[in-house]
Design a protein around this motif. Structure first.
Motif, PDB file in Angstrom:
ATOM      1  N   ARG A   1       0.830  -1.210   0.000  1.00 18.73           N
ATOM      2  CA  ARG A   1       0.000   0.000   0.000  1.00 18.73           C
ATOM      3  C   ARG A   1       0.867   1.264   0.000  1.00 18.73           C
TER       4      ARG A   1
ATOM      5  N   GLU B   1       2.064   1.852  -3.513  1.00 21.29           N
ATOM      6  CA  GLU B   1       0.983   2.425  -4.317  1.00 21.29           C
ATOM      7  C   GLU B   1       0.792   3.913  -4.020  1.00 21.29           C
ATOM      8  N   ARG B   2       0.894   4.294  -2.745  1.00 21.37           N
ATOM      9  CA  ARG B   2       0.757   5.713  -2.400  1.00 21.37           C
ATOM     10  C   ARG B   2       1.882   6.535  -3.030  1.00 21.37           C
TER      11      ARG B   2
ATOM     12  N   ARG C   1       3.254   5.976  -5.744  1.00 20.24           N
ATOM     13  CA  ARG C   1       2.929   6.060  -7.177  1.00 20.24           C
ATOM     14  C   ARG C   1       1.750   7.001  -7.445  1.00 20.24           C
ATOM     15  N   GLY C   2       1.176   7.534  -6.380  1.00 18.63           N
ATOM     16  CA  GLY C   2       0.069   8.462  -6.548  1.00 18.63           C
ATOM     17  C   GLY C   2      -1.302   7.835  -6.463  1.00 18.63           C
ATOM     18  N   HIS C   3      -1.362   6.558  -6.113  1.00 14.07           N
ATOM     19  CA  HIS C   3      -2.655   5.876  -5.982  1.00 14.07           C
ATOM     20  C   HIS C   3      -3.062   5.870  -4.508  1.00 14.07           C
ATOM     21  N   TYR C   4      -4.092   6.612  -4.210  1.00 16.90           N
ATOM     22  CA  TYR C   4      -4.548   6.715  -2.827  1.00 16.90           C
ATOM     23  C   TYR C   4      -5.877   5.999  -2.659  1.00 16.90           C
ATOM     24  N   SER C   5      -6.014   5.344  -1.543  1.00 20.84           N
ATOM     25  CA  SER C   5      -7.289   4.695  -1.234  1.00 20.84           C
ATOM     26  C   SER C   5      -7.968   5.491  -0.124  1.00 20.84           C
TER      27      SER C   5
END
Length: 153
Positions: free
Chosen positions: A114, A117-118, A120-124
């Motif tokens: 996770r 991913e953060r 890389r700019g992917h936020y959940s």
């Protein structure tokens, strides 16, 4: 119960502080709440508050350096949970999940994925707000854990 046992709380964003204090009082256990200066916590009877710098891991490092075998640690941080398990503490999440050595590798790998991913700019979305039912569940889990520890002294 061991006189030196205490409940140590990663107090930053902990939604079950009131429940922890209530259960601790019923068992006569001291509580140590640790948080950054960004969070306002108040000491009260049986509850010691320590505030640390704002650094990302300041509270976790303080806790890791002040816990001992037999303590009960409340945190939602997998890294701190792994450290506490290594020191032979019992560890619960804010939602009543008991952390176990056998599952920590998997949990830490997920945390790492996770974080990648953060970066890389992917936020959940963050976790859902805790419900009243989940607070009650947590309180029951903490009570059950302390009873088991009390019986096994």
């Amino acid at each position: 119960m061991s006189q030196s046992r205490k409940i140590v709380v990663d107090g930053d964003a902990c939604p079950v502080k009131t429940e922890i204090i209530a259960v601790a009082r019923s068992f006569g256990l001291p509580v140590l709440m640790v948080s950054s200066y960004d969070h306002v916590l108040r000491a009260e009877e049986g509850v010691m508050v320590v505030q640390v710098d704002r650094g990302a891991d300041s509270a976790d490092l303080y806790i890791a350096n002040h816990i001992a075998a037999g303590d009960v640690v409340i945190t939602q941080d997998y890294g701190l949970a792994a450290l506490a398990l290594g020191k032979r503490c019992k560890v619960l999440s804010n939602r009543g999940q008991e952390y176990e050595d056998s599952k920590m590798d998997f949990m830490l790998e997920g945390r790492h994925a996770r974080a990648v991913e953060r970066r890389r700019g992917h936020y959940s979305k963050g976790p859902k707000a805790i419900t009243a039912e989940e607070k009650t569940f947590f309180q029951h889990k903490l009570t059950k854990l302390l009873r088991i520890l009390q019986e096994n002294v």
